[in-house]
Motif scaffolding. Structure first.
Motif, PDB file in Angstrom:
ATOM      1  N   GLY A  28       0.795  -1.216   0.000  1.00 31.83           N
ATOM      2  CA  GLY A  28       0.000   0.000   0.000  1.00 31.83           C
ATOM      3  C   GLY A  28       0.829   1.268   0.000  1.00 31.83           C
ATOM      4  N   ARG A  29       2.135   1.142   0.183  1.00 31.32           N
ATOM      5  CA  ARG A  29       3.019   2.320   0.187  1.00 31.32           C
ATOM      6  C   ARG A  29       2.927   3.008  -1.174  1.00 31.32           C
ATOM      7  NH1 ARG A  29       8.581   3.418  -1.101  1.00 31.32           N
ATOM      8  NH2 ARG A  29       9.423   4.951   0.344  1.00 31.32           N
ATOM      9  N   LEU A  30       2.863   4.331  -1.167  1.00 36.30           N
ATOM     10  CA  LEU A  30       2.779   5.105  -2.400  1.00 36.30           C
ATOM     11  C   LEU A  30       4.124   5.726  -2.723  1.00 36.30           C
ATOM     12  CD1 LEU A  30      -0.625   6.925  -1.903  1.00 36.30           C
ATOM     13  CD2 LEU A  30      -0.154   4.897  -3.279  1.00 36.30           C
ATOM     14  N   LEU A  31       4.427   5.768  -4.016  1.00 34.04           N
ATOM     15  CA  LEU A  31       5.647   6.394  -4.498  1.00 34.04           C
ATOM     16  C   LEU A  31       5.256   7.417  -5.546  1.00 34.04           C
ATOM     17  CD1 LEU A  31       9.024   5.454  -4.885  1.00 34.04           C
ATOM     18  CD2 LEU A  31       7.986   5.430  -7.142  1.00 34.04           C
ATOM     19  N   ARG A  32       5.830   8.600  -5.450  1.00 31.63           N
ATOM     20  CA  ARG A  32       5.562   9.652  -6.438  1.00 31.63           C
ATOM     21  C   ARG A  32       6.805   9.800  -7.312  1.00 31.63           C
ATOM     22  NH1 ARG A  32       4.731  15.862  -4.807  1.00 31.63           N
ATOM     23  NH2 ARG A  32       6.774  15.410  -3.979  1.00 31.63           N
ATOM     24  N   HIS A  33       6.617   9.779  -8.629  1.00 38.05           N
ATOM     25  CA  HIS A  33       7.703   9.967  -9.582  1.00 38.05           C
ATOM     26  C   HIS A  33       7.412  11.235 -10.372  1.00 38.05           C
ATOM     27  CE1 HIS A  33       9.558   9.436 -13.618  1.00 38.05           C
ATOM     28  NE2 HIS A  33      10.592   9.127 -12.869  1.00 38.05           N
ATOM     29  N   ILE A  42       5.790  15.934 -15.489  1.00 38.47           N
ATOM     30  CA  ILE A  42       4.824  14.839 -15.495  1.00 38.47           C
ATOM     31  C   ILE A  42       4.954  14.110 -14.168  1.00 38.47           C
ATOM     32  CG2 ILE A  42       4.117  12.687 -16.591  1.00 38.47           C
ATOM     33  CD1 ILE A  42       5.452  13.783 -19.166  1.00 38.47           C
ATOM     34  N   GLU A  43       3.857  14.048 -13.430  1.00 39.82           N
ATOM     35  CA  GLU A  43       3.858  13.391 -12.123  1.00 39.82           C
ATOM     36  C   GLU A  43       3.015  12.127 -12.182  1.00 39.82           C
ATOM     37  OE1 GLU A  43       2.413  14.458  -7.608  1.00 39.82           O
ATOM     38  OE2 GLU A  43       3.209  16.065  -8.867  1.00 39.82           O
ATOM     39  N   THR A  44       3.610  10.999 -11.770  1.00 31.71           N
ATOM     40  CA  THR A  44       2.887   9.732 -11.723  1.00 31.71           C
ATOM     41  C   THR A  44       3.015   9.157 -10.324  1.00 31.71           C
ATOM     42  OG1 THR A  44       4.838   8.591 -12.595  1.00 31.71           O
ATOM     43  CG2 THR A  44       3.117   9.157 -14.165  1.00 31.71           C
ATOM     44  N   HIS A  45       2.044   8.332  -9.962  1.00 32.69           N
ATOM     45  CA  HIS A  45       2.029   7.704  -8.645  1.00 32.69           C
ATOM     46  C   HIS A  45       1.938   6.191  -8.807  1.00 32.69           C
ATOM     47  CE1 HIS A  45       0.611  11.811  -7.910  1.00 32.69           C
ATOM     48  NE2 HIS A  45       1.256  11.679  -6.775  1.00 32.69           N
ATOM     49  N   TYR A  46       2.668   5.499  -7.943  1.00 29.61           N
ATOM     50  CA  TYR A  46       2.699   4.042  -7.948  1.00 29.61           C
ATOM     51  C   TYR A  46       2.346   3.535  -6.557  1.00 29.61           C
ATOM     52  CZ  TYR A  46       5.212   4.303 -12.380  1.00 29.61           C
ATOM     53  OH  TYR A  46       5.561   4.538 -13.679  1.00 29.61           O
ATOM     54  N   GLU A  47       1.652   2.401  -6.503  1.00 30.53           N
ATOM     55  CA  GLU A  47       1.308   1.776  -5.222  1.00 30.53           C
ATOM     56  C   GLU A  47       1.982   0.411  -5.143  1.00 30.53           C
ATOM     57  OE1 GLU A  47      -2.535   0.670  -2.424  1.00 30.53           O
ATOM     58  OE2 GLU A  47      -2.847   1.557  -4.389  1.00 30.53           O
ATOM     59  N   LEU A  48       2.582   0.124  -3.998  1.00 30.72           N
ATOM     60  CA  LEU A  48       3.323  -1.113  -3.791  1.00 30.72           C
ATOM     61  C   LEU A  48       2.391  -2.258  -3.425  1.00 30.72           C
ATOM     62  CD1 LEU A  48       6.201  -2.301  -3.652  1.00 30.72           C
ATOM     63  CD2 LEU A  48       6.229  -1.678  -1.233  1.00 30.72           C
ATOM     64  N   HIS A  49       2.568  -3.387  -4.102  1.00 29.88           N
ATOM     65  CA  HIS A  49       1.776  -4.599  -3.855  1.00 29.88           C
ATOM     66  C   HIS A  49       2.722  -5.781  -3.726  1.00 29.88           C
ATOM     67  CE1 HIS A  49      -2.068  -2.723  -4.928  1.00 29.88           C
ATOM     68  NE2 HIS A  49      -1.368  -2.070  -5.835  1.00 29.88           N
ATOM     69  N   TYR A  50       2.276  -6.825  -3.017  1.00 35.48           N
ATOM     70  CA  TYR A  50       3.048  -8.062  -2.915  1.00 35.48           C
ATOM     71  C   TYR A  50       2.154  -9.253  -3.218  1.00 35.48           C
ATOM     72  CZ  TYR A  50       5.880 -11.883  -1.294  1.00 35.48           C
ATOM     73  OH  TYR A  50       6.592 -13.051  -1.237  1.00 35.48           O
ATOM     74  N   GLU A  53       3.368 -14.993  -6.130  1.00 35.11           N
ATOM     75  CA  GLU A  53       3.769 -15.354  -7.491  1.00 35.11           C
ATOM     76  C   GLU A  53       4.782 -14.393  -8.095  1.00 35.11           C
ATOM     77  OE1 GLU A  53       0.255 -14.567  -7.043  1.00 35.11           O
ATOM     78  OE2 GLU A  53       0.043 -16.538  -6.147  1.00 35.11           O
ATOM     79  N   HIS A  54       4.615 -13.085  -7.830  1.00 36.91           N
ATOM     80  CA  HIS A  54       5.429 -12.066  -8.494  1.00 36.91           C
ATOM     81  C   HIS A  54       6.302 -11.260  -7.546  1.00 36.91           C
ATOM     82  CE1 HIS A  54       3.224 -12.922 -12.137  1.00 36.91           C
ATOM     83  NE2 HIS A  54       2.096 -12.749 -11.488  1.00 36.91           N
ATOM     84  N   GLY A  55       6.157 -11.431  -6.257  1.00 40.89           N
ATOM     85  CA  GLY A  55       6.930 -10.649  -5.292  1.00 40.89           C
ATOM     86  C   GLY A  55       6.427  -9.220  -5.206  1.00 40.89           C
ATOM     87  N   TRP A  56       7.337  -8.283  -4.941  1.00 39.13           N
ATOM     88  CA  TRP A  56       6.978  -6.873  -4.783  1.00 39.13           C
ATOM     89  C   TRP A  56       6.890  -6.195  -6.145  1.00 39.13           C
ATOM     90  CZ3 TRP A  56       5.139  -5.241  -0.378  1.00 39.13           C
ATOM     91  CH2 TRP A  56       5.482  -5.908   0.797  1.00 39.13           C
ATOM     92  N   VAL A  57       5.801  -5.448  -6.344  1.00 38.45           N
ATOM     93  CA  VAL A  57       5.558  -4.758  -7.603  1.00 38.45           C
ATOM     94  C   VAL A  57       4.931  -3.401  -7.300  1.00 38.45           C
ATOM     95  CG1 VAL A  57       4.322  -4.832  -9.804  1.00 38.45           C
ATOM     96  CG2 VAL A  57       5.156  -6.945  -8.789  1.00 38.45           C
ATOM     97  N   TYR A  58       5.435  -2.346  -7.965  1.00 35.12           N
ATOM     98  CA  TYR A  58       4.789  -1.030  -7.919  1.00 35.12           C
ATOM     99  C   TYR A  58       3.873  -0.934  -9.131  1.00 35.12           C
ATOM    100  CZ  TYR A  58       7.322   1.525  -4.250  1.00 35.12           C
ATOM    101  OH  TYR A  58       7.805   1.993  -3.054  1.00 35.12           O
ATOM    102  N   HIS A  59       2.560  -0.758  -8.903  1.00 28.24           N
ATOM    103  CA  HIS A  59       1.588  -0.607  -9.980  1.00 28.24           C
ATOM    104  C   HIS A  59       1.249   0.871 -10.134  1.00 28.24           C
ATOM    105  CE1 HIS A  59       0.528  -4.775 -10.812  1.00 28.24           C
ATOM    106  NE2 HIS A  59       0.710  -5.002  -9.526  1.00 28.24           N
ATOM    107  N   LEU A  60       1.162   1.300 -11.375  1.00 25.85           N
ATOM    108  CA  LEU A  60       0.753   2.674 -11.658  1.00 25.85           C
ATOM    109  C   LEU A  60      -0.650   2.899 -11.111  1.00 25.85           C
ATOM    110  CD1 LEU A  60       1.397   5.334 -13.201  1.00 25.85           C
ATOM    111  CD2 LEU A  60       0.222   4.314 -15.148  1.00 25.85           C
TER     112      LEU A  60
END
Length: 67
Positions: A28-33, A42-50, A53-60
């Motif tokens: 649930g951690r958010l990352l701002r790029h 250009i500002e995008t945000h990603y949310e961390l999921h685990y 099967e795939h481990g840790w992934v930041y989804h747009l």
């Protein structure tokens, strides 16, 4: 402190893999790029999921509600 990899899915960071420290590994951690090169900001945000099967992934994250 141990580290592991996190993969980015979607947006300008799609496909990027980087280290994720244990202290950052909270679902649930958010990352701002912010992209500032050669054009408008250009500002995008990603949310961390685990998932096992795939481990840790930041989804747009989708766009928020219009102001």
């Amino acid at each position: 402190m141990a580290s592991r990899n996190v993969r980015f899915v979607g947006g300008p960071l799609d496909g990027r893999v980087q280290d994720l420290r244990d202290s950052e590994a909270v679902a649930g951690r958010l990352l701002r790029h912010i992209h500032l090169h050669d054009g408008p900001k250009i500002e995008t945000h990603y949310e961390l999921h685990y998932t096992p099967e795939h481990g840790w992934v930041y989804h747009l994250c989708g766009r928020g509600p219009a102001p």
